[in-house]
Design an enzyme around this catalytic site. Structure first.
Site, PDB file in Angstrom:
ATOM      1  N   GLY A   1       0.806  -1.205   0.000  1.00  0.00           N
ATOM      2  CA  GLY A   1       0.000   0.000   0.000  1.00  0.00           C
ATOM      3  C   GLY A   1       0.839   1.254   0.000  1.00  0.00           C
TER       4      GLY A   1
ATOM      5  N   ARG B   1      16.779  11.828  -0.593  1.00  0.00           N
ATOM      6  CA  ARG B   1      15.934  12.218  -1.707  1.00  0.00           C
ATOM      7  C   ARG B   1      14.515  11.671  -1.515  1.00  0.00           C
ATOM      8  NH1 ARG B   1      16.976  13.603  -7.086  1.00  0.00           N
ATOM      9  NH2 ARG B   1      15.091  14.829  -7.332  1.00  0.00           N
ATOM     10  N   ILE B   2      13.529  12.489  -1.774  1.00  0.00           N
ATOM     11  CA  ILE B   2      12.141  12.030  -1.755  1.00  0.00           C
ATOM     12  C   ILE B   2      11.768  11.699  -3.202  1.00  0.00           C
ATOM     13  CG2 ILE B   2       9.741  12.691  -1.298  1.00  0.00           C
ATOM     14  CD1 ILE B   2      11.453  12.108   1.233  1.00  0.00           C
TER      15      ILE B   2
ATOM     16  N   ASN C   1       8.911  10.353  -4.526  1.00  0.00           N
ATOM     17  CA  ASN C   1       7.561  10.698  -4.972  1.00  0.00           C
ATOM     18  C   ASN C   1       6.859  11.396  -3.815  1.00  0.00           C
ATOM     19  OD1 ASN C   1       4.750  10.655  -5.365  1.00  0.00           O
ATOM     20  ND2 ASN C   1       4.856   8.847  -6.678  1.00  0.00           N
ATOM     21  N   PRO C   2       6.681  12.708  -3.907  1.00  0.00           N
ATOM     22  CA  PRO C   2       6.141  13.449  -2.771  1.00  0.00           C
ATOM     23  C   PRO C   2       4.728  13.018  -2.372  1.00  0.00           C
ATOM     24  CG  PRO C   2       6.363  14.876  -4.702  1.00  0.00           C
ATOM     25  CD  PRO C   2       7.035  13.569  -5.036  1.00  0.00           C
TER      26      PRO C   2
ATOM     27  N   THR D   1       3.275   9.793  -2.600  1.00  0.00           N
ATOM     28  CA  THR D   1       3.270   8.559  -1.815  1.00  0.00           C
ATOM     29  C   THR D   1       4.091   8.737  -0.536  1.00  0.00           C
ATOM     30  OG1 THR D   1       5.059   7.725  -3.204  1.00  0.00           O
ATOM     31  CG2 THR D   1       2.844   7.007  -3.754  1.00  0.00           C
TER      32      THR D   1
ATOM     33  N   GLY E   1       9.368   4.630   5.593  1.00  0.00           N
ATOM     34  CA  GLY E   1       8.156   3.951   6.081  1.00  0.00           C
ATOM     35  C   GLY E   1       7.929   4.092   7.567  1.00  0.00           C
ATOM     36  N   GLU E   2       8.985   3.958   8.344  1.00  0.00           N
ATOM     37  CA  GLU E   2       8.795   3.820   9.779  1.00  0.00           C
ATOM     38  C   GLU E   2       9.073   5.082  10.580  1.00  0.00           C
ATOM     39  OE1 GLU E   2       9.884  -0.498  10.983  1.00  0.00           O
ATOM     40  OE2 GLU E   2      10.656  -0.155   8.994  1.00  0.00           O
TER      41      GLU E   2
HETATM   42 MO1  MOS Z   1       8.413  -2.660   9.586  1.00  0.00          MO
HETATM   43  S1  MOS Z   1       8.477  -3.274  11.589  1.00  0.00           S
HETATM   44  O1  MOS Z   1       8.136  -4.111   8.745  1.00  0.00           O
HETATM   45  O2  MOS Z   1       6.980  -1.594   9.629  1.00  0.00           O
END
Ligand code: MOS
Length: 773
Positions: A503, A662-663, A665-666, A668, A737-738
């Protein structure tokens, strides 16, 4: 054996740290590309499919003759099953199989995450092989029936009694039994630099506090599910439609369990409705595959929300001490971050809450330590920034407490302690622009309007406050990345890599990157992923997938150029050129510095009489993050309101300014950052797994009782970024992501303190902890 291996790895690690920079993977020229596809706000390539309901998820593959599974769960935390009456279930309408430890096929234990490079099991227990119970909620029976409703009904008819044994089901009891040194990725979670306790005792300004965080459960929108079947002439090939963060890991791990070869398991996972560390290998996979083997029919298993709570691990509770000793100017003499996380006996993933502390502040004396206390509960597992999310809550709350004591601006205090190199590893930072992030965040947020003293900003019956905190998450690029690129004579390219889009926009962003790398328009590039038939061991975890795929595509592209130049014979303008003399652009290659010496891919393929050309390669070894200290950073800002009548906290504004390279795709990226920050809100204000401490039973296994933020709770969130390329990461991009969940908890706690003067050190910050108005 392990000691030898660990020693060799330590030598290797040291060697990579000390190696010349030139031995590291080459910088990616794409990091400097501007005005192209890199950095363009491209909409998701699979967006239309998803909104039309045409994107099939794991439980949406209808297979011929398929039966449906339901699970019965133990109601004691430890002991043995004494009696198990399955007669009523077996004779219930539509039931095809009742499987228990008495008739389950023989299987090997689940290979535990990090015990081998493709191991992905959440725990290392054998599944349904005997009558033993290890946690409350462990599956004791599986029912297969012709419909889901029949399976659900029949499973409710199963009666079990237990010979229960004493179990450790509270954190307090676990800690009273003693603690053990925690290790993560083969190294102790411990650092000692100087004498931090002595420096703390001698410091003129001190904070020394304990912060606690509760157990958390995973709540991806898509429930954990698999549709699977045994296929092939000998019915010995296992086909799994899974919801997975690691298809290649999954295939290998399932092969170990069933005693077959890795290539006898095919796993696909084209769409995943959120995972966050939870979509690895859990008991439902093993049980469904075992049952499918017994009845020789395809099986669909989709856990109920309660089922996810019962068998998919979450985040362990922690109790953390953070102590800071400082001079009047704010400089840290001592930085102590120690504490305990719960761990089950069948798991090796302690919540590593000091990871972020290792790289955030310069301090003369540092002491970091994670210990574990054993509880007879479901395994701890990876959950959005494991370690940093709860660790930054403690650390960044303590920094705010010290700023208040020093009567210093919290940002100024942080900037006073910016390190010049990694404070614990000693390696130089690849790129660290946290000051820029704070500057741009503070400006945009209006930090200058903050009232330094709590309870001085009143708006009707609300006390208003502002807080900030540092976010941090490491850059990883795990070994095993590989990709295959196929150019076709219609001028299109297809990339295949066994990666995942849960996603976050993998397919979209990697199509942009590949198109830019190959000099093709976006609509000529397809990224195929989520299939063990594709190359690569690419985990969608640790925020590393973008770099891992990027590194693999760089290698595959280089191999492709070699093949293309072999076709550049005769009067080709590229004839005789070496790979480093050509550049990709406008649908082909041209001679570096001489754009008129060019030939299109279509023409090169025609010249070689080819309809398609394929190249596959392994990514360069990921040495860069051992050689440099590579971390993303961010500055999170929060405006909170506390109601003077009820004590209710509300978040009225949230802003994140990130330094993640670097970003790409702003559009996503903004979604990723905001999603992480909303999870941080949940952690700060709502989320807590309620364990009945008498028996280890999770009491709130549903979204009605385990609260996460809903739209009404979430304010407008602003995200900004420095967009400064990391010179040592593919595309100049570190993972995103995190990091959003890190820092957010403390920024909220700090804003609440600034509003009402109450320091809450125990998550979640609910109104009962803010009361007495
Ligand atoms: Mo990472 S702990 O797979 O969001």
């Amino acid at each position: 054996m392990n000691i030898v291996k660990d020693a060799v790895q330590k030598v290797m690690k040291k060697a990579v740290e000390l190696a010349p920079d030139a031995w590291m993977p080459d910088p990616d020229p794409l990091m400097h590309s501007r005005d192209g596809l890199i950095g363009a706000p491209v909409s998701r390539v699979d967006g239309a499919l998803k909104v039309q309901g045409q994107a099939p998820y794991a439980a949406e593959f209808p297979l011929d003759g398929m039966v449906y599974a339901a699970l019965a769960y133990s109601t004691v935390p430890k002991g043995r099953i004494a009696t198990l009456d399955t007669n009523a279930a077996a004779s219930s309408p539509g039931v095809v199989l009742v499987m228990t430890h008495m008739n389950a096929p023989k299987m090997q234990p689940m290979p535990l995450f990090m015990s081998a490079n493709k191991a992905v099991g959440g725990e290392d227990l054998a599944v349904m092989q005997d009558d033993r119970i290890y946690s409350n909620g462990q599956p004791i029976a599986l029912v297969l029936a012709e419909t889901q409703e029949q399976a659900d009904h029949a499973v409710a008819l199963i009666e079990a009694t237990y010979a229960a044994e004493p179990a450790v089901t509270s954190m307090a009891a676990a800690m009273a039994n003693g603690t053990k040194q925690a290790s993560f990725q083969g190294e102790p979670l411990r650092n000692d630099i100087g004498d931090a306790e002595a420096a703390l005792a001698a410091a003129p300004y001190r904070v020394d506090a304990t912060y606690t965080t509760p157990r958390h459960n995973h709540n991806a929108i898509e429930l954990h599910a698999a549709t699977l079947a045994w296929e092939g002439a000998h019915v010995d090939t296992l086909r799994i439609h899974d919801a997975s963060q690691g298809v290649a890991h999954m295939a290998w791990s399932m092969a170990q369990i069933f005693g077959i070869k890795e290539d006898q398991v095919r796993v696909t996972s084209p769409f995943v409705g959120g995972a966050f560390g939870s979509k690895s290998l859990w008991r439902h996979h093993v049980l469904a595959a075992a049952a499918a083997r017994l009845v020789q029919r395809p099986v669909r298993i989709m856990l109920s929300r309660e089922g996810v709570y019962r068998i998919v691990g979450g985040r362990a509770p922690t109790t953390q001490r953070v102590a800071l000793g400082a001079q009047a100017d704010g400089r840290f003499d001592a930085l102590i971050h120690t504490g305990v996380a719960a761990l089950s006996p069948h798991n090796a993933m302690p919540e590593p809450f000091i990871l972020g502390t290792r790289c955030t502040y310069a301090a003369t004396n540092i002491k970091l330590d994670v210990r574990t206390a054993e509880m007879d509960v479901l395994a701890n597992t990876f959950m959005r920034a494991p370690g940093e999310s709860v660790g930054t809550f403690a650390l960044e709350s303590a920094v705010d407490e010290l700023a208040a004591q020093l009567e210093m601006d919290p940002i100024a205090l942080r900037m006073r302690n910016e390190p010049k190199k990694d404070p614990t590893a000693g390696t130089p930072f690849s790129a660290r622009h946290l000051e820029d992030a704070y500057r741009m965040g503070a400006e945009r947020f209006g930090w200058r309007d903050r009232h330094a003293k709590p309870r001085t900003h009143v708006d009707g019956e609300w006390l208003v406050g502002m807080g900030c905190a540092t976010a941090t998450y490491p850059y990883y690029r795990m070994p095993g990345g590989a990709a295959r690129i196929t150019l076709s004579n219609d001028g299109s390219a297809r990339v295949e890599v066994a990666a995942h889009d849960m996603g976050m926009g993998t397919a979209t962003v990697q199509a942009q990157v590949t198109a830019e790398r190959l000099g093709l328009p976006l609509d000529k590039v397809t990224v195929a992923y989520g299939d063990t038939h594709f190359p690569g061991l690419v985990l969608a975890g640790g925020s590393q997938q973008t770099a891992a795929i990027g590194g693999a595509v760089i290698a595959a592209y280089q191999a492709l150029v070699v093949e293309l130049l072999k076709l550049a014979t005769g009067d080709s303008p590229l004839a005789g050129l070496k790979p480093d003399q050509v550049v990709a652009r406008d649908g082909g290659l041209y001679k570096r510095g001489e754009p008129r010496h060019a030939e299109s891919y279509v023409s090169l393929l025609a010249r070689g009489g080819r309809t398609a050309l394929t190249a596959e390669a392994n990514a360069a070894p990921p040495l860069e993050f051992l050689h440099w200290s590579m971390h993303s950073f961010g500055a999170i800002f929060c405006e909170a309101r506390v109601n003077m009548v009820t004590g209710e906290p509300r978040i009225s504004r949230l802003l994140g300014a990130f330094d993640c390279g670097r970003i790409l795709n702003p559009k996503t990226a903004a979604s990723q950052f905001k999603g992480g920050m909303i999870m941080g809100m949940g952690m700060a204000l709502m989320e807590a797994t309620q364990l009945d401490e008498r028996n280890g039973r999770i009491m709130n296994p549903s979204l009605a009782e385990y609260h996460v933020p809903v739209h009404m709770d979430v304010p407008e969130i602003e995200v900004l970024w420095t967009d400064i390329p990391d010179p040592h990461a593919p595309m100049g991009a570190r993972g995103i992501g995190e990091i959003g969940i890190t820092g957010t908890g403390a920024a909220i706690a700090n804003a609440i303190y600034n509003a009402c003067g109450k320091r809450v050190r125990d998550l979640p910050i609910t109104l009962d902890k803010l009361g007495d108005y």
